[in-house]
Motif scaffolding. Structure first.
Motif, short mmCIF file in Angstrom:
data_model
loop_
_atom_site.label_atom_id
_atom_site.label_comp_id
_atom_site.label_asym_id
_atom_site.label_seq_id
_atom_site.Cartn_x
_atom_site.Cartn_y
_atom_site.Cartn_z
N ARG A 155 0.83 -1.21 0.00
CA ARG A 155 0.00 0.00 0.00
C ARG A 155 0.87 1.26 0.00
O ARG A 155 0.52 2.26 -0.63
CB ARG A 155 -0.94 -0.01 1.20
N CYS A 158 1.89 1.80 -3.56
CA CYS A 158 0.79 2.23 -4.43
C CYS A 158 0.32 3.65 -4.11
O CYS A 158 -0.12 4.37 -5.01
CB CYS A 158 -0.39 1.27 -4.29
N GLY A 163 -0.55 8.54 -4.58
CA GLY A 163 -0.97 7.60 -5.60
C GLY A 163 -0.50 7.95 -6.99
O GLY A 163 -0.71 7.20 -7.93
N CYS A 166 3.64 6.32 -8.17
CA CYS A 166 3.74 4.95 -8.68
C CYS A 166 2.44 4.55 -9.38
O CYS A 166 1.91 3.46 -9.16
CB CYS A 166 4.06 3.98 -7.55
N SER A 167 1.92 5.44 -10.21
CA SER A 167 0.64 5.16 -10.87
C SER A 167 0.74 4.01 -11.86
O SER A 167 -0.29 3.42 -12.22
CB SER A 167 0.16 6.42 -11.60
N ALA A 187 -6.79 -1.87 -4.26
CA ALA A 187 -5.61 -1.61 -5.08
C ALA A 187 -5.23 -2.80 -5.95
O ALA A 187 -4.23 -2.73 -6.65
CB ALA A 187 -4.42 -1.24 -4.18
N LYS A 371 -5.12 -1.69 -12.17
CA LYS A 371 -4.75 -1.65 -10.76
C LYS A 371 -3.28 -2.04 -10.61
O LYS A 371 -2.76 -2.84 -11.39
CB LYS A 371 -5.65 -2.59 -9.95
N PRO A 372 -2.60 -1.50 -9.61
CA PRO A 372 -1.15 -1.75 -9.50
C PRO A 372 -0.77 -3.14 -9.02
O PRO A 372 0.37 -3.57 -9.22
CB PRO A 372 -0.69 -0.69 -8.49
#
Length: 579
Positions: A155, A158, A163, A166-167, A187, A371-372
Motif C-alpha cells: 500500500r 501504491c 498515488g 507509482c501510478s 488496489a 490496478k497496480p
C-alpha cells in the motif's frame, strides 16, 4: 565505550523529551568540529566490556560497542567515514532533530513505510529502486506481523506521492493462503480458483507451462523412448496451429513455444495404438468394437488378441508402452480440482488446437489491468501441483518481461515486483523443484530485465541459500529460532551482529531493516493498514469465541466447503447448493 554516570538510570531528558540510553540498534553522535560522526549501538553490557576491564562491572561501569556508519557533511548525511574519533571524545545521544537530518530526505525514489522505533515522529523511508531491483526478503516467525507488513509495504508503494508517484506500479503477489484478496481489494485485481463476484477466475493454461514439467505431472516417469514419442506428437500439434501466429518461426519452434494444443486429442492419439488389435494378418483392418472419443476421454474398445497366432493380432506400430501413464493422464484430466490448469476456460483449445483466448489475452489479464497489484490466490490449488504451478507462473512472468524488455509493456519500461508468500514451502533445497529453479534465475538475472523478487517466509533457514543470499534488503521481524536468526546474522557485518540479539523481543509489526534499500540498519515500526484492510491472518480470539453462546451449526455446509476446496463457500448467501 563507557556510559556516563549522569545517565546511569538509563533515561536522559533533552529539550523536554525523554530518551532511552544504550539501546541496541539505536544511534549515537560523536562531534568532530564541523563534522558529526554517527554510529549504531551493536552491543551493550557484558559482551561489550573490554577484556582488560572485565572487573569494571564490579565498579558499576556499563559499556557498549558502537559501529561507525556515517557522518553529516555540511547539511546532508552520507554513509561511510572520512575521519575517526579520538580517545576520550564525547559521545552524545541522537535526538529526534538529528534523526530527522539522517532520515528526513524525501527523495523522488523513496517511499515512507513506518516510523523509527525509538522516535515515533521520524518517518522511515526506503529506496524503491533498490528494493525492487536488488530483491528483498521479509522474515519473521508466525505472529510477528509478516502479512500485515507485506500489505503495508504494498500500500505504501501504491499510495506514494498521493498515488501519483507509482501510478504505473506492477506487482504480482502469490497468495498461498488467500489472506490478501480482501485486504488489498481497492488496489488489486484478484484471481481465484473459486472467484467471488468482484474477483476473476484463475486460469493458468497448461500449454503456457514448461512441457516437461507438465508431462511429469500428467503422466509420471516414462522411458526415454516413450518421452521422445510424446514430445514429437506435441511438437506436431503445435506446428499445426503455428502458421500465421505473430512472432512464431515454424523452423525454430520447440516443445516449449507457448502455443495451444489439445491434451484430449493428445491422449486419444497416444491411447489408440496401445489398445489396438488387428482382425487380419495383413494388419489392414482394425478389430474395433467401439470407437473411443477424445472429447469425453472415452477409451476405444478392441477385440482382445487371440491366443498364440490366432486372430486378432496385437498392434506393434507406434506403441510406446505407456498404458499406465495414459491412465494417470486421463484421471488428471477428469479431476475437477485441476480444471483451472487443464481446462482453463476460454484458454482451453478445441480438439484442433484452436482456443478463444491466447497468450496475449492471458498476459493482459494479469499485467495489463488498471490496478497496480495482481493477487493470484492459490489457496484452492491442490498441494500436489502447487510447486509446479508456481514454477509455471514465474516462468510466464519472467519470460514475458525478459523477451519484451524493450517494449512499453516489458520489464525495463514497466518493471514487475513478484511477492512470494510462504516461500519456504516451495523454495527449499529439493532435488527437483521448478519453482526454486525459476526464482534462482529471477534473483540472479531479473535486475537487468525489470523483474524483482520479494521473498516472505517464517523459516528462512529452509529457503535455498542461493536465493536468500541474493536478497539485497531484509526486513527481519521477530525471530526466535536460532537457525533462522543465523540467516539474518549472515547478512550483517560482524560489527553489527549484535542487532540479531534483539530479534526475539521485537514487537509485532516491528522490524530491523538492513541492506540496499535502507540508508542505515534501522529498527522500524511498520505502518499499520486501516482496519478492514488487513490480511485475514490474525489469530482467532479464543477466549472471546469460547465465551459466546453456541450458534446454530450446519456441518453439511462445513463438508461442502471442504469438498469444494473453497473457504468462502456459502458465505455470500449462507445457503448454496452442492455441486
Amino acid at each position: 565505550m563507557r556510559q556516563a554516570e549522569s545517565v546511569a538510570s538509563g533515561i536522559a531528558i533533552i529539550e523536554g523529551r525523554s530518551y532511552r540510553v544504550a539501546q541496541v540498534a539505536s544511534f549515537v553522535r560523536i562531534p568532530q568540529g564541523y563534522h558529526d560522526l554517527y554510529g549504531v549501538i551493536s552491543e551493550v553490557g557484558a559482551q561489550a566490556t573490554p577484556e582488560t576491564l572485565v572487573d569494571a562491572r564490579q565498579r558499576g561501569e556499563s559499556w557498549m560497542t558502537v559501529q561507525l556508519v556515517g557522518e553529516i557533511v555540511e547539511t546532508s548525511f552520507e554513509r561511510g567515514i572520512s575521519q575517526y574519533p579520538g580517545i576520550n571524545d564525547e559521545v552524545h545521544l541522537v535526538t529526534e532533530e538529528d534523526l530527522g537530518r539522517i532520515y528526513g530526505v524525501g527523495d523522488e525514489g523513496q517511499i515512507t513505510i513506518g516510523r523509527l522505533a525509538g522516535a515515533e515522529s521520524i518517518p522511515v523511508r526506503i529506496d524503491l529502486d533498490r528494493l525492487v531491483t536488488r530483491h528483498s526478503a521479509v522474515l519473521g516467525s508466525t505472529g510477528s506481523g509478516k502479512s500485515t507488513t507485506i500489505a503495508s509495504l504494498l500500500r505504501s508503494i501504491c499510495h506514494s506521492g498521493g498515488g501519483k508517484r507509482c501510478s504505473s506500479a506492477r506487482i504480482l503477489l502469490l497468495d498461498i493462503h488467500g489472506e490478501y484478496g480482501d485486504a488489498l481489494k481497492s488496489a488489486a485485481q484478484v484471481f481465484r480458483v473459486n472467484p467471488s463476484d468482484d474477483e476473476q477466475p484463475l486460469h493458468v493454461p497448461y500449454w503456457a507451462l514448461d512441457t516437461l514439467t507438465l508431462l511429469d505431472f500428467l503422466m509420471g516417469p516414462m522411458s526415454e523412448t516413450a518421452l521422445t514419442g510424446v514430445l514429437d506428437k506435441i511438437q506436431v500439434a503445435k506446428l499445426a496451429v503455428a502458421e500465421g501466429v505473430a512472432g512464431v518461426d515454424v523452423n525454430a519452434l520447440t516443445i516449449n513455444t507457448p502455443l495451444p494444443f489439445s491434451l484430449r486429442q493428445l491422449w486419444a492419439d497416444l491411447v489408440d495404438p496401445e489398445y489396438k488389435t488387428w482382425a487380419d494378418k495383413e494388419r489392414t483392418s482394425p478389430a474395433l468394437e467401439e470407437a473411443g472419443d477424445a472429447q469425453s476421454l472415452k477409451l476405444p474398445k478392441y477385440s482382445p488378441p487371440g491366443p498364440g497366432s490366432a486372430l486378432p493380432d496385437i498392434n506393434q506400430t507406434n506403441v510406446l508402452g505407456i498404458k499406465r501413464q495414459l491412465t494417470q493422464m486421463r484421471s488428471r484430466l477428469l479431476d475437477r480440482q485441476y480444471d483451472f490448469m487443464l481446462h482453463p476456460g476460454e484458454w482451453e483449445p478445441d480438439l484442433a488446437g484452436k482456443s478463444q483466448m491466447d497468450l496475449p489475452e492471458l498476459l493482459e489479464a494479469w499485467f495489463g489491468h488498471d490496478k497496480p497489484i495482481t493477487v493470484l490466490d492459490l489457496s484452492g490449488v491442490p498441494s500436489q501441483v502447487l510447486v509446479r504451478l508456481i514454477g509455471g507462473i514465474l516462468n510466464i512472468t519472467y519470460e514475458a518481461m525478459f523477451w519484451g524488455r524493450n517494449l512499453p509493456e516489458g520489464g525495463r519500461n514497466r518493471p514487475e515486483l513478484v511477492v512470494m508468500e510462504e516461500a519456504h514451502r516451495y523454495l527449499g533445497r529439493d532435488a527437483d523443484n521448478p519453482a526454486r529453479d525459476m526464482v534462482q534465475r529471477i534473483v540472479k538475472e531479473g535486475r537487468k530485465f525489470g523483474v524483482g523478487a520479494m521473498i516472505v517466509s517464517q523459516r528462512p533457514s529452509e529457503i535455498d541459500e542461493t536465493i536468500l543470499s541474493q536478497c539485497g534488503t531484509q526486513f527481519a521481524l521477530r525471530l526466535s529460532n536460532n537457525a533462522d536468526q543465523g540467516k539474518v546474522k549472515a547478512a550483517l557485518p560482524d560489527s553489527l551482529s549484535g542487532l540479531v540479539d534483539t530479534l526475539p523481543v521485537l514487537r509485532t509489526g516491528e522490524a530491523i531493516i538492513m541492506g540496499e534499500a535502507a540508508r542505515l540498519p534501522i529498527r522500524c515500526r511498520i505502518n499499520l493498514p486501516p482496519e478492514g484492510e488487513r490480511p485475514s491472518s490474525a489469530d482467532p480470539m479464543v477466549s472471546a469465541a469460547w465465551a459466546k453462546a453456541k450458534a446454530k451449526e450446519d456441518y453439511e455446509r462445513l463438508a461442502a466447503a471442504w469438498r469444494s476446496q473453497d473457504p468462502k463457500w456459502g458465505q455470500d448467501n449462507n445457503t448454496q447448493e452442492n455441486g
